[in-house]
Write an enzyme that holds these catalytic residues in place. Structure first.
Site, PDB file in Angstrom:
ATOM      1  N   SER A 140       0.826  -1.213   0.000  1.00 28.58           N
ATOM      2  CA  SER A 140       0.000   0.000   0.000  1.00 28.58           C
ATOM      3  C   SER A 140       0.855   1.256   0.000  1.00 28.58           C
ATOM      4  CB  SER A 140      -0.838   0.065   1.279  1.00 28.58           C
ATOM      5  OG  SER A 140      -1.721  -0.997   1.352  1.00 28.58           O
ATOM      6  N   HIS A 161      -1.189  -3.050  -7.340  1.00 30.81           N
ATOM      7  CA  HIS A 161      -1.887  -2.597  -6.133  1.00 30.81           C
ATOM      8  C   HIS A 161      -3.391  -2.776  -6.305  1.00 30.81           C
ATOM      9  CE1 HIS A 161      -3.093   0.740  -3.144  1.00 30.81           C
ATOM     10  NE2 HIS A 161      -2.815  -0.352  -2.477  1.00 30.81           N
ATOM     11  N   GLU A 173      -3.940  -0.625  -9.753  1.00 29.10           N
ATOM     12  CA  GLU A 173      -2.838   0.274 -10.106  1.00 29.10           C
ATOM     13  C   GLU A 173      -1.636  -0.590 -10.496  1.00 29.10           C
ATOM     14  OE1 GLU A 173      -3.750   4.185  -7.345  1.00 29.10           O
ATOM     15  OE2 GLU A 173      -2.613   2.559  -6.427  1.00 29.10           O
ATOM     16  N   ASN A 211      -3.871   6.019  -2.856  1.00 27.99           N
ATOM     17  CA  ASN A 211      -3.514   6.247  -1.455  1.00 27.99           C
ATOM     18  C   ASN A 211      -2.868   7.614  -1.219  1.00 27.99           C
ATOM     19  OD1 ASN A 211      -4.591   3.848  -0.699  1.00 27.99           O
ATOM     20  ND2 ASN A 211      -2.658   2.750  -0.506  1.00 27.99           N
TER      21      ASN A 211
HETATM   22  C1  LIG Z   1      -4.588   6.038   6.410  1.00 31.17           C
HETATM   23  C2  LIG Z   1      -5.458   5.512   5.310  1.00 31.17           C
HETATM   24  C3  LIG Z   1      -5.208   4.140   4.962  1.00 31.17           C
HETATM   25  C4  LIG Z   1      -5.682   3.747   3.596  1.00 31.17           C
HETATM   26  C5  LIG Z   1      -5.394   2.324   3.400  1.00 31.17           C
HETATM   27  C6  LIG Z   1      -5.263   1.952   1.999  1.00 31.17           C
HETATM   28  C7  LIG Z   1      -5.337   0.480   1.819  1.00 31.17           C
HETATM   29  C8  LIG Z   1      -5.127   0.034   0.413  1.00 31.17           C
HETATM   30  O1  LIG Z   1      -3.794   0.182  -0.015  1.00 31.17           O
HETATM   31  C9  LIG Z   1      -6.034   0.590  -0.626  1.00 31.17           C
HETATM   32  C10 LIG Z   1      -7.477   0.201  -0.417  1.00 31.17           C
HETATM   33  O2  LIG Z   1      -7.885  -0.924  -0.616  1.00 31.17           O
HETATM   34  S1  LIG Z   1      -8.420   1.488   0.088  1.00 31.17           S
HETATM   35  C11 LIG Z   1      -9.998   0.766   0.301  1.00 31.17           C
HETATM   36  C12 LIG Z   1     -10.753   0.749  -0.961  1.00 31.17           C
HETATM   37  N1  LIG Z   1     -12.072   0.223  -0.701  1.00 31.17           N
HETATM   38  C13 LIG Z   1     -13.129   1.015  -0.531  1.00 31.17           C
HETATM   39  O3  LIG Z   1     -13.043   2.220  -0.596  1.00 31.17           O
HETATM   40  C14 LIG Z   1     -14.386   0.285  -0.241  1.00 31.17           C
HETATM   41  C15 LIG Z   1     -15.531   1.206  -0.136  1.00 31.17           C
HETATM   42  N2  LIG Z   1     -16.748   0.440   0.116  1.00 31.17           N
HETATM   43  C16 LIG Z   1     -17.477  -0.115  -0.874  1.00 31.17           C
HETATM   44  O4  LIG Z   1     -17.188   0.018  -2.048  1.00 31.17           O
HETATM   45  C17 LIG Z   1     -18.684  -0.891  -0.420  1.00 31.17           C
HETATM   46  O5  LIG Z   1     -19.033  -0.479   0.868  1.00 31.17           O
HETATM   47  C18 LIG Z   1     -18.492  -2.443  -0.476  1.00 31.17           C
HETATM   48  C19 LIG Z   1     -18.368  -2.888  -1.924  1.00 31.17           C
HETATM   49  C20 LIG Z   1     -17.264  -2.899   0.323  1.00 31.17           C
HETATM   50  C21 LIG Z   1     -19.685  -3.131   0.183  1.00 31.17           C
HETATM   51  O6  LIG Z   1     -20.843  -2.650  -0.354  1.00 31.17           O
HETATM   52  P1  LIG Z   1     -22.051  -2.174   0.542  1.00 31.17           P
HETATM   53  O7  LIG Z   1     -23.140  -1.816  -0.384  1.00 31.17           O
HETATM   54  O8  LIG Z   1     -21.557  -1.159   1.505  1.00 31.17           O
HETATM   55  O9  LIG Z   1     -22.413  -3.431   1.427  1.00 31.17           O
HETATM   56  P2  LIG Z   1     -23.103  -4.795   1.049  1.00 31.17           P
HETATM   57  O10 LIG Z   1     -24.551  -4.568   0.775  1.00 31.17           O
HETATM   58  O11 LIG Z   1     -22.713  -5.728   2.138  1.00 31.17           O
HETATM   59  O12 LIG Z   1     -22.385  -5.263  -0.265  1.00 31.17           O
HETATM   60  C22 LIG Z   1     -22.709  -4.789  -1.569  1.00 31.17           C
HETATM   61  C23 LIG Z   1     -22.376  -5.832  -2.571  1.00 31.17           C
HETATM   62  O13 LIG Z   1     -21.009  -6.169  -2.508  1.00 31.17           O
HETATM   63  C24 LIG Z   1     -20.866  -7.591  -2.355  1.00 31.17           C
HETATM   64  N3  LIG Z   1     -19.665  -7.828  -1.559  1.00 31.17           N
HETATM   65  C25 LIG Z   1     -19.173  -7.057  -0.575  1.00 31.17           C
HETATM   66  N4  LIG Z   1     -18.029  -7.554  -0.103  1.00 31.17           N
HETATM   67  C26 LIG Z   1     -17.781  -8.682  -0.803  1.00 31.17           C
HETATM   68  C27 LIG Z   1     -16.729  -9.622  -0.782  1.00 31.17           C
HETATM   69  N5  LIG Z   1     -15.703  -9.522   0.067  1.00 31.17           N
HETATM   70  N6  LIG Z   1     -16.804 -10.648  -1.645  1.00 31.17           N
HETATM   71  C28 LIG Z   1     -17.821 -10.771  -2.510  1.00 31.17           C
HETATM   72  N7  LIG Z   1     -18.821  -9.895  -2.586  1.00 31.17           N
HETATM   73  C29 LIG Z   1     -18.814  -8.866  -1.734  1.00 31.17           C
HETATM   74  C30 LIG Z   1     -22.144  -8.050  -1.722  1.00 31.17           C
HETATM   75  O14 LIG Z   1     -22.446  -9.393  -2.044  1.00 31.17           O
HETATM   76  C31 LIG Z   1     -23.163  -7.089  -2.303  1.00 31.17           C
HETATM   77  O15 LIG Z   1     -23.670  -7.506  -3.545  1.00 31.17           O
HETATM   78  P3  LIG Z   1     -25.172  -7.122  -3.971  1.00 31.17           P
HETATM   79  O16 LIG Z   1     -25.185  -7.278  -5.452  1.00 31.17           O
HETATM   80  O17 LIG Z   1     -25.432  -5.714  -3.519  1.00 31.17           O
HETATM   81  O18 LIG Z   1     -25.997  -8.117  -3.263  1.00 31.17           O
HETATM   82  N1  LIG Z   2      -5.809  -4.188   3.929  1.00 32.43           N
HETATM   83  C1  LIG Z   2      -5.992  -3.464   2.847  1.00 32.43           C
HETATM   84  O1  LIG Z   2      -7.049  -2.822   2.701  1.00 32.43           O
HETATM   85  C2  LIG Z   2      -4.940  -3.429   1.767  1.00 32.43           C
HETATM   86  C3  LIG Z   2      -5.288  -2.939   0.501  1.00 32.43           C
HETATM   87  C4  LIG Z   2      -4.321  -2.911  -0.529  1.00 32.43           C
HETATM   88  C5  LIG Z   2      -3.033  -3.363  -0.267  1.00 32.43           C
HETATM   89  N2  LIG Z   2      -2.731  -3.846   0.968  1.00 32.43           N
HETATM   90  C6  LIG Z   2      -1.363  -4.377   1.183  1.00 32.43           C
HETATM   91  O2  LIG Z   2      -1.417  -5.791   0.970  1.00 32.43           O
HETATM   92  C7  LIG Z   2      -0.476  -6.457   1.837  1.00 32.43           C
HETATM   93  C8  LIG Z   2      -1.217  -7.463   2.702  1.00 32.43           C
HETATM   94  O3  LIG Z   2      -2.197  -6.794   3.453  1.00 32.43           O
HETATM   95  P1  LIG Z   2      -3.410  -7.579   4.128  1.00 32.43           P
HETATM   96  O4  LIG Z   2      -4.358  -6.539   4.593  1.00 32.43           O
HETATM   97  O5  LIG Z   2      -3.861  -8.680   3.246  1.00 32.43           O
HETATM   98  O6  LIG Z   2      -2.669  -8.220   5.405  1.00 32.43           O
HETATM   99  P2  LIG Z   2      -3.144  -9.449   6.304  1.00 32.43           P
HETATM  100  O7  LIG Z   2      -2.497  -9.245   7.626  1.00 32.43           O
HETATM  101  O8  LIG Z   2      -4.605  -9.638   6.228  1.00 32.43           O
HETATM  102  O9  LIG Z   2      -2.479 -10.726   5.569  1.00 32.43           O
HETATM  103  C9  LIG Z   2      -1.107 -10.939   5.475  1.00 32.43           C
HETATM  104  C10 LIG Z   2      -0.888 -12.442   5.407  1.00 32.43           C
HETATM  105  O10 LIG Z   2       0.476 -12.686   5.072  1.00 32.43           O
HETATM  106  C11 LIG Z   2       0.909 -13.800   5.831  1.00 32.43           C
HETATM  107  N3  LIG Z   2       2.377 -13.768   5.881  1.00 32.43           N
HETATM  108  C12 LIG Z   2       3.159 -12.955   6.619  1.00 32.43           C
HETATM  109  N4  LIG Z   2       4.455 -13.218   6.355  1.00 32.43           N
HETATM  110  C13 LIG Z   2       4.475 -14.204   5.425  1.00 32.43           C
HETATM  111  C14 LIG Z   2       5.510 -14.906   4.758  1.00 32.43           C
HETATM  112  N5  LIG Z   2       6.784 -14.638   4.986  1.00 32.43           N
HETATM  113  N6  LIG Z   2       5.156 -15.866   3.864  1.00 32.43           N
HETATM  114  C15 LIG Z   2       3.856 -16.156   3.619  1.00 32.43           C
HETATM  115  N7  LIG Z   2       2.839 -15.515   4.228  1.00 32.43           N
HETATM  116  C16 LIG Z   2       3.148 -14.555   5.110  1.00 32.43           C
HETATM  117  C17 LIG Z   2       0.211 -13.649   7.174  1.00 32.43           C
HETATM  118  O11 LIG Z   2       0.170 -14.880   7.870  1.00 32.43           O
HETATM  119  C18 LIG Z   2      -1.159 -13.155   6.740  1.00 32.43           C
HETATM  120  O12 LIG Z   2      -2.065 -14.209   6.524  1.00 32.43           O
HETATM  121  C19 LIG Z   2       0.225  -5.340   2.613  1.00 32.43           C
HETATM  122  O13 LIG Z   2       1.407  -4.992   1.935  1.00 32.43           O
HETATM  123  C20 LIG Z   2      -0.786  -4.193   2.570  1.00 32.43           C
HETATM  124  O14 LIG Z   2      -0.190  -2.926   2.682  1.00 32.43           O
HETATM  125  C21 LIG Z   2      -3.646  -3.898   2.002  1.00 32.43           C
END
Ligand SMILES: CCCCCCC[C@H](O)CC(=O)SCCNC(=O)CCNC(=O)[C@H](O)C(C)(C)COP(=O)([O-])OP(=O)([O-])OC[C@H]1O[C@@H](n2cnc3c(N)ncnc32)[C@H](O)[C@@H]1OP(=O)([O-])[O-]
Ligand SMILES: NC(=O)c1ccc[n+]([C@@H]2O[C@H](COP(=O)([O-])OP(=O)(O)OC[C@H]3O[C@@H](n4cnc5c(N)ncnc54)[C@H](O)[C@@H]3O)[C@@H](O)[C@H]2O)c1
Length: 309
Positions: A140, A161, A173, A211
């Protein structure tokens, strides 16, 4: 920039395409990536550190496939069941890294967001994988170039990503470092399309596209809460109803994991101390120290414990 777009115009011959993939890490992201790869016709090996964890990964893939299948084959239960079984039959879970990469086309690393742990893994992978194997990280926030440093194949290295939840989020990405060859980058872009994702091209900059914009927004929301300007509930409602976001910043932070959020912002602050957008947030640090990690620990900005739901 011209170089980035030029590459995507070429296409790889079918014989040269990525068919066998290895996903390292069967957590939140790795299991989602394995699932989508399997449903799009790839042969997948999924690696984690223990059989117990792998069992949990397979269970979560089953549950997610059931949700997707139910929607896709709404009126045909048998077709939904077949979809689930077919996809699962394409995923081989294992703890044996050497075996998992011995003839793979692409390794996608999705393990813990820690440079030392990723380096240890990639050193091992570099020894074990065949020459043609491309390596990609799903990090991330860590620089892809720095992760690639410990390998002898920077020309076959890039970033893929994905977004959480992988089966639902359409974006991928695709990141290149200066050493990534055109051939590698082309294959990564084509793999992303074969996974059914919309690919965007990006250089190896902090946070890539999403991000870099999302993290400062989420941290600013946390600072707003910390100052007492508004409640978490109201900030979330405001961003959902006033800005059209599917989740508010706190619901999303709980979904991603507060430890992950803190790791990203604190890591960037260390690397870019002069950037005010990357300033650590004491409230976030306190919550993580108190074990409030979001959904996965049962409590974050909101409470997910069964008794209180
Ligand atoms: C400091 C900041 C840190 C940032 C961190 C960054 C991390 C990373 O690098 C980047 C990211 O990922 S950033 C994160 C980026 N992510 C975001 O920004 C996510 C934003 N959130 C969303 O887009 C929505 O809330 C969701 C799609 C998660 C759920 O939708 P909802 O309407 O709120 O809730 P719902 O009604 O329950 O579900 C709707 C539909 O989705 C389906 N379904 C859900 N999960 C499923 C799964 N695992 N499998 C299969 N299907 C799944 C479900 O079946 C349903 O289908 P239907 O046809 O309607 O029956
Ligand atoms: N959580 C998010 O929303 C998100 C979204 C995009 C990208 N990412 C990135 O994806 C990566 C994984 O994140 P996550 O949220 O799936 O973490 P997570 O903690 O859910 O899963 C990580 C997994 O890796 C396993 N693991 C650790 N060391 C290992 C090794 N040496 N060999 C094999 N398996 C090992 C752990 O047992 C665990 O099951 C991170 O780099 C994170 O930044 C996370």
């Amino acid at each position: 920039m011209a170089q980035l777009t030029q590459v995507s115009r070429f296409s790889t011959s079918a014989a040269n395409m990525i068919k066998k993939i290895t996903v390292i890490g069967g957590g939140l992201m790795g299991s989602g990536i394995a699932q989508v790869a399997a449903t799009t016709g790839h042969k997948v090996t999924m690696v984690d550190t223990s059989e117990d964890i792998l069992q949990k990964s397979v269970k979560s893939i089953q549950a997610s496939l059931a949700r997707v299948g139910k929607k896709k084959f709404a009126n045909d239960e048998a077709a939904g069941k077949k979809f689930l079984e077919d996809a699962l039959s394409h995923i081989k879970p294992t703890v044996n890294i050497k075996e998992a990469v011995k003839d793979t086309d692409l390794v996608i690393e999705a393990i813990v967001e820690n440079m030392d742990v990723k380096h240890k893994l990639f050193r091992e992978l570099d020894q074990a994988a065949p020459q043609h194997t491309i390596f990609a990280s799903n990090t991330s926030s860590l620089p892809i170039g720095k992760i690639a440093e410990v390998t002898s194949r920077k020309d076959r290295f890039g970033g893929l990503h994905f977004f959480n939840p992988v089966p639902m989020m359409k974006l991928l990405e695709v990141i290149r470092i200066p050493e990534t060859s055109d051939e590698t980058y082309k294959k990564l872009l084509e793999f992303g399309k074969a996974m059914g994702k919309h690919t965007v091209e990006c250089k190896d900059t902090p946070g890539f596209i999403v991000n870099r914009l999302l993290v400062p927004y989420m941290m600013e929301a946390t600072r707003m809460l910390e100052r007492g300007d508004a409640s978490a509930q109201d900030i979330d409602s405001a961003m959902k109803l006033g800005a059209g976001y599917p989740m508010g910043p706190f619901e999303l932070a709980d979904y991603v994991g507060l430890d992950t959020c803190m790791f990203i912002i604190d890591g960037w602050h260390k690397d870019y101390p002069e950037n005010p957008l990357f300033k650590p947030v004491p409230l976030l640090q306190k919550m993580v120290a108190d074990g409030k990690l979001g959904r996965k620990s049962g409590e974050g900005f909101f409470n997910y414990k069964k008794s209180s739901m």
